[in-house]
Design a protein around this motif. Sequence first.
Motif, PDB file in Angstrom:
ATOM      1  N   MET A  56      10.595 -23.617  -2.499  1.00  0.00           N
ATOM      2  CA  MET A  56      12.005 -23.743  -2.851  1.00  0.00           C
ATOM      3  C   MET A  56      12.077 -24.142  -4.314  1.00  0.00           C
ATOM      4  O   MET A  56      11.418 -25.096  -4.739  1.00  0.00           O
ATOM      5  CB  MET A  56      12.715 -24.778  -1.983  1.00  0.00           C
ATOM      6  N   CYS A  57      12.854 -23.388  -5.070  1.00  0.00           N
ATOM      7  CA  CYS A  57      13.019 -23.662  -6.496  1.00  0.00           C
ATOM      8  C   CYS A  57      14.458 -24.114  -6.752  1.00  0.00           C
ATOM      9  O   CYS A  57      15.406 -23.490  -6.268  1.00  0.00           O
ATOM     10  CB  CYS A  57      12.712 -22.428  -7.330  1.00  0.00           C
ATOM     11  N   ILE A  58      14.602 -25.183  -7.504  1.00  0.00           N
ATOM     12  CA  ILE A  58      15.912 -25.711  -7.870  1.00  0.00           C
ATOM     13  C   ILE A  58      16.014 -25.672  -9.385  1.00  0.00           C
ATOM     14  O   ILE A  58      15.192 -26.274 -10.084  1.00  0.00           O
ATOM     15  CB  ILE A  58      16.097 -27.147  -7.359  1.00  0.00           C
ATOM     16  N   ASN A  59      16.986 -24.938  -9.884  1.00  0.00           N
ATOM     17  CA  ASN A  59      17.139 -24.750 -11.326  1.00  0.00           C
ATOM     18  C   ASN A  59      18.496 -25.287 -11.782  1.00  0.00           C
ATOM     19  O   ASN A  59      19.542 -24.798 -11.337  1.00  0.00           O
ATOM     20  CB  ASN A  59      17.037 -23.266 -11.685  1.00  0.00           C
ATOM     21  N   PHE A  60      18.465 -26.286 -12.652  1.00  0.00           N
ATOM     22  CA  PHE A  60      19.709 -26.836 -13.196  1.00  0.00           C
ATOM     23  C   PHE A  60      20.011 -26.159 -14.523  1.00  0.00           C
ATOM     24  O   PHE A  60      19.198 -26.177 -15.449  1.00  0.00           O
ATOM     25  CB  PHE A  60      19.590 -28.343 -13.398  1.00  0.00           C
ATOM     26  N   LEU A  85      14.995 -19.754  -2.325  1.00  0.00           N
ATOM     27  CA  LEU A  85      13.985 -19.900  -1.279  1.00  0.00           C
ATOM     28  C   LEU A  85      13.099 -18.662  -1.273  1.00  0.00           C
ATOM     29  O   LEU A  85      13.586 -17.540  -1.138  1.00  0.00           O
ATOM     30  CB  LEU A  85      14.658 -20.078   0.081  1.00  0.00           C
ATOM     31  N   HIS A  86      11.786 -18.872  -1.433  1.00  0.00           N
ATOM     32  CA  HIS A  86      10.819 -17.778  -1.467  1.00  0.00           C
ATOM     33  C   HIS A  86       9.972 -17.751  -0.197  1.00  0.00           C
ATOM     34  O   HIS A  86       9.499 -18.794   0.265  1.00  0.00           O
ATOM     35  CB  HIS A  86       9.865 -17.932  -2.662  1.00  0.00           C
ATOM     36  N   ASP A  87       9.763 -16.557   0.330  1.00  0.00           N
ATOM     37  CA  ASP A  87       8.859 -16.298   1.452  1.00  0.00           C
ATOM     38  C   ASP A  87       7.608 -15.647   0.860  1.00  0.00           C
ATOM     39  O   ASP A  87       7.685 -14.574   0.249  1.00  0.00           O
ATOM     40  CB  ASP A  87       9.566 -15.358   2.433  1.00  0.00           C
ATOM     41  N   LEU A  88       6.445 -16.268   1.022  1.00  0.00           N
ATOM     42  CA  LEU A  88       5.233 -15.790   0.363  1.00  0.00           C
ATOM     43  C   LEU A  88       4.532 -14.661   1.105  1.00  0.00           C
ATOM     44  O   LEU A  88       3.471 -14.205   0.677  1.00  0.00           O
ATOM     45  CB  LEU A  88       4.261 -16.958   0.155  1.00  0.00           C
ATOM     46  N   GLU A  89       5.124 -14.184   2.199  1.00  0.00           N
ATOM     47  CA  GLU A  89       4.503 -13.069   2.911  1.00  0.00           C
ATOM     48  C   GLU A  89       4.680 -11.762   2.141  1.00  0.00           C
ATOM     49  O   GLU A  89       3.836 -10.872   2.212  1.00  0.00           O
ATOM     50  CB  GLU A  89       5.101 -12.927   4.314  1.00  0.00           C
ATOM     51  N   ASN A  90       5.782 -11.655   1.416  1.00  0.00           N
ATOM     52  CA  ASN A  90       6.043 -10.446   0.634  1.00  0.00           C
ATOM     53  C   ASN A  90       6.497 -10.867  -0.756  1.00  0.00           C
ATOM     54  O   ASN A  90       7.685 -11.055  -1.003  1.00  0.00           O
ATOM     55  CB  ASN A  90       7.107  -9.587   1.314  1.00  0.00           C
ATOM     56  N   MET A  91       5.557 -11.025  -1.656  1.00  0.00           N
ATOM     57  CA  MET A  91       5.886 -11.543  -2.977  1.00  0.00           C
ATOM     58  C   MET A  91       6.672 -10.553  -3.825  1.00  0.00           C
ATOM     59  O   MET A  91       7.311 -10.936  -4.794  1.00  0.00           O
ATOM     60  CB  MET A  91       4.610 -11.974  -3.698  1.00  0.00           C
ATOM     61  N   ASP A  92       6.624  -9.266  -3.460  1.00  0.00           N
ATOM     62  CA  ASP A  92       7.412  -8.269  -4.191  1.00  0.00           C
ATOM     63  C   ASP A  92       8.902  -8.432  -3.918  1.00  0.00           C
ATOM     64  O   ASP A  92       9.742  -8.003  -4.713  1.00  0.00           O
ATOM     65  CB  ASP A  92       6.979  -6.858  -3.801  1.00  0.00           C
ATOM     66  N   HIS A  93       9.226  -9.020  -2.778  1.00  0.00           N
ATOM     67  CA  HIS A  93      10.626  -9.271  -2.393  1.00  0.00           C
ATOM     68  C   HIS A  93      10.707 -10.655  -1.754  1.00  0.00           C
ATOM     69  O   HIS A  93      11.213 -10.812  -0.646  1.00  0.00           O
ATOM     70  CB  HIS A  93      11.113  -8.195  -1.419  1.00  0.00           C
ATOM     71  N   SER A  94      10.226 -11.649  -2.462  1.00  0.00           N
ATOM     72  CA  SER A  94      10.026 -12.974  -1.864  1.00  0.00           C
ATOM     73  C   SER A  94      11.304 -13.781  -1.680  1.00  0.00           C
ATOM     74  O   SER A  94      11.354 -14.680  -0.845  1.00  0.00           O
ATOM     75  CB  SER A  94       9.047 -13.786  -2.722  1.00  0.00           C
TER      76      SER A  94
END
Length: 231
Positions: A115-119, A38-47
């Motif tokens: 949200m990224c899902i990696n199989f 799960l990524h938060d785009l407010e701080n892409m350096d620590h998303s």
Amino acid sequence: MDQAPIKLTEVDRMILASYKDFAEGLSDYLSDCYEIVLHDLENMDHSVIKILNGYHTGRKEGAPITDLALEMLAKMGSSNDKPYITYMCKNKKDEPLRSTTIAIKGEGGRIIGVMCINFYLDSPFSDVIASLCTVGGRPTVSRNENFAENVSETIEKSMISARQRVMEDERILPSQRNREIIRELYQNGVFNLKDAVTYIANLLGISRNTVYLHIRNIAQECSQEKIEQEG
């Protein structure tokens, strides 16, 4: 889409926070063969604000957004196409992944996270099969679920199940059976369904007023039990 970090509102933060539980539930369902990020785009350096099974890519919470995720975001933000993209990629060890990136929208319909899902495609087939037979690493217990086509069917199936359990309990007196059936239906939330009182009254052969009386008494008892437990 502008790839610069955005400023989140309080509502945006609540939306992203709710996805943390969603990510955990999804991971529990899909098994360890999948990495959920799960990524938060407010701080892409620590998303990365939530990651499950991060060992597949060697990441932890606080990791930055990836270059490919930025590219996917740009594609989703610059078109009216679907807000998700599925693709093939590789991790640092050159191991293959089948991935999907899904946009999370906040206030005003803007993308506030992904949200990224990696199989992990190199997962042993035995692990994949085992994941279908366990939940969270535990053997599954099969439960009956009624996939009804309408509300009346849901109510009827719930009533039949409750009545069967009550009838099989020899400790319950015949005069108390309807009350105990209604108690179980109440505790299972059946009376939140539209016209449930009318359906149950007809199925049990009693008046709607009798059903309402039982519900009021049971609700009071449940409230009292909760107070005693908290006290």
